[in-house]
Design a protein around this motif. Structure first.
Motif, PDB file in Angstrom:
ATOM      1  N   CYS A   1       2.357   1.722  -3.419  1.00  0.00           N
ATOM      2  CA  CYS A   1       1.333   2.244  -4.347  1.00  0.00           C
ATOM      3  C   CYS A   1       1.143   3.747  -4.149  1.00  0.00           C
ATOM      4  CB  CYS A   1       0.002   1.526  -4.113  1.00  0.00           C
ATOM      5  SG  CYS A   1      -0.078  -0.169  -4.710  1.00  0.00           S
TER       6      CYS A   1
ATOM      7  N   HIS B   1      -1.073  -3.240  -6.891  1.00  0.00           N
ATOM      8  CA  HIS B   1      -2.373  -2.683  -6.484  1.00  0.00           C
ATOM      9  C   HIS B   1      -3.278  -3.786  -5.936  1.00  0.00           C
ATOM     10  CE1 HIS B   1      -2.611   1.541  -8.364  1.00  0.00           C
ATOM     11  NE2 HIS B   1      -1.340   1.203  -8.247  1.00  0.00           N
ATOM     12  N   GLU B   2      -3.231  -4.934  -6.575  1.00  0.00           N
ATOM     13  CA  GLU B   2      -4.069  -6.059  -6.152  1.00  0.00           C
ATOM     14  C   GLU B   2      -3.659  -6.540  -4.755  1.00  0.00           C
ATOM     15  OE1 GLU B   2      -4.599 -10.708  -7.465  1.00  0.00           O
ATOM     16  OE2 GLU B   2      -4.172  -9.238  -9.039  1.00  0.00           O
TER      17      GLU B   2
ATOM     18  N   LYS C   1       2.734  -3.089 -11.733  1.00  0.00           N
ATOM     19  CA  LYS C   1       1.921  -2.159 -10.932  1.00  0.00           C
ATOM     20  C   LYS C   1       0.542  -2.734 -10.626  1.00  0.00           C
ATOM     21  CE  LYS C   1       2.214   2.256 -11.904  1.00  0.00           C
ATOM     22  NZ  LYS C   1       1.978   3.600 -12.503  1.00  0.00           N
ATOM     23  N   ASP C   2      -0.057  -3.422 -11.581  1.00  0.00           N
ATOM     24  CA  ASP C   2      -1.394  -4.000 -11.369  1.00  0.00           C
ATOM     25  C   ASP C   2      -1.378  -5.021 -10.233  1.00  0.00           C
ATOM     26  OD1 ASP C   2      -2.447  -2.452 -13.385  1.00  0.00           O
ATOM     27  OD2 ASP C   2      -2.264  -4.020 -14.916  1.00  0.00           O
TER      28      ASP C   2
ATOM     29  N   TYR D   1       0.842  -1.205   0.000  1.00  0.00           N
ATOM     30  CA  TYR D   1       0.000   0.000   0.000  1.00  0.00           C
ATOM     31  C   TYR D   1       0.874   1.251   0.000  1.00  0.00           C
ATOM     32  CZ  TYR D   1      -4.587   2.136   0.612  1.00  0.00           C
ATOM     33  OH  TYR D   1      -5.762   2.817   0.405  1.00  0.00           O
TER      34      TYR D   1
ATOM     35  N   PHE E   1      -5.464  -1.445  -3.063  1.00  0.00           N
ATOM     36  CA  PHE E   1      -5.191  -0.002  -3.023  1.00  0.00           C
ATOM     37  C   PHE E   1      -6.311   0.826  -3.621  1.00  0.00           C
ATOM     38  CE2 PHE E   1      -3.048   3.817  -4.870  1.00  0.00           C
ATOM     39  CZ  PHE E   1      -2.658   4.398  -3.670  1.00  0.00           C
ATOM     40  N   ASP E   2      -6.706   1.859  -2.891  1.00  0.00           N
ATOM     41  CA  ASP E   2      -7.693   2.837  -3.350  1.00  0.00           C
ATOM     42  C   ASP E   2      -7.052   4.214  -3.245  1.00  0.00           C
ATOM     43  OD1 ASP E   2      -9.744   4.566  -3.889  1.00  0.00           O
ATOM     44  OD2 ASP E   2     -11.046   3.893  -2.261  1.00  0.00           O
TER      45      ASP E   2
END
Length: 199
Positions: free
Chosen positions: A115, A174-175, A170-171, A112, A179-180
């Motif tokens: 990200c 995020h997974e 990066k994907d 997190y 991550f938001d």
């Protein structure tokens, strides 16, 4: 520097907002990149008692603006005041999110944090200009633990095998982080507000 009289902006380099504990351990609350306001809380709340400090992590250049000159500029250019307010809200959002994420497992916490840095640095950036120790101090982990987490991220194909922190997927990052990025931008609506102070 008296933050009540001067307003500071990071022009070049990387810095952090941190606290040094009695045992010598450092806790990093936020990272700062070029264009960030430094010690913004000292400008917004000049009489607050603050035990944290801004620390340079690389060679840095800063610019300073006299508080009175800045206040006059904000009166002439309301958009400048809105930008300052937006930066303050973003800083608070980062601190709040750090508390939320601190309860998560180490791998997710670090993912997190990475990200967040990618969003702060820009969409095209893949290299995060921090050390593992910097990330450990921000995530509340020991150096040994952070080393294990980075090894796992490399095994998962998220980070390159290089010593620097380079995100290659990066994907997947995020997974792993769930991550938001919404907390890093208070929203477009803020720039459309008309603020009025009534006596």
């Amino acid at each position: 520097m008296d933050s009540a009289k001067r307003f500071t902006v990071l022009l070049d380099g990387v810095a952090c907002f941190s606290t040094q504990h009695e045992d010598g351990a450092r806790q990093i609350y936020a990272f700062h990149y070029p264009g960030d306001f430094l010690g913004l809380h000292g400008f917004v709340f000049p009489r607050s008692v603050e035990f944290s400090e801004v620390q340079a992590l690389t060679s840095c250049s800063i610019g300073t603006i006299d508080r009175d000159a800045l206040e006059q500029a904000m009166q002439r250019h309301p958009a400048l005041g809105r930008a300052l307010w937006r930066a303050a809200l973003t800083e608070v959002s980062i601190f709040r999110q750090r508390l939320v994420v601190s309860r998560r497992p180490a791998l997710q916490r670090v993912a997190y944090l990475l990200c967040e840095q990618l969003v702060r640095l820009g969409d095209d950036e893949r290299v995060i200009p921090l050390t593992q120790i910097d990330v450990a101090d921000a995530a509340g982990l020991s150096v040994v633990h952070i080393n294990r987490v980075f090894q796992e991220l490399r095994q998962l194909g998220v980070l390159s095998k290089q010593r620097l922190i380079e995100v290659v997927n990066k994907d997947r990052l995020h997974e792993l982080a769930a991550f938001d990025p919404g907390y890093l931008d208070p929203g477009e609506a803020l720039s459309q507000w008309d603020l009025h102070i009534e006596n």
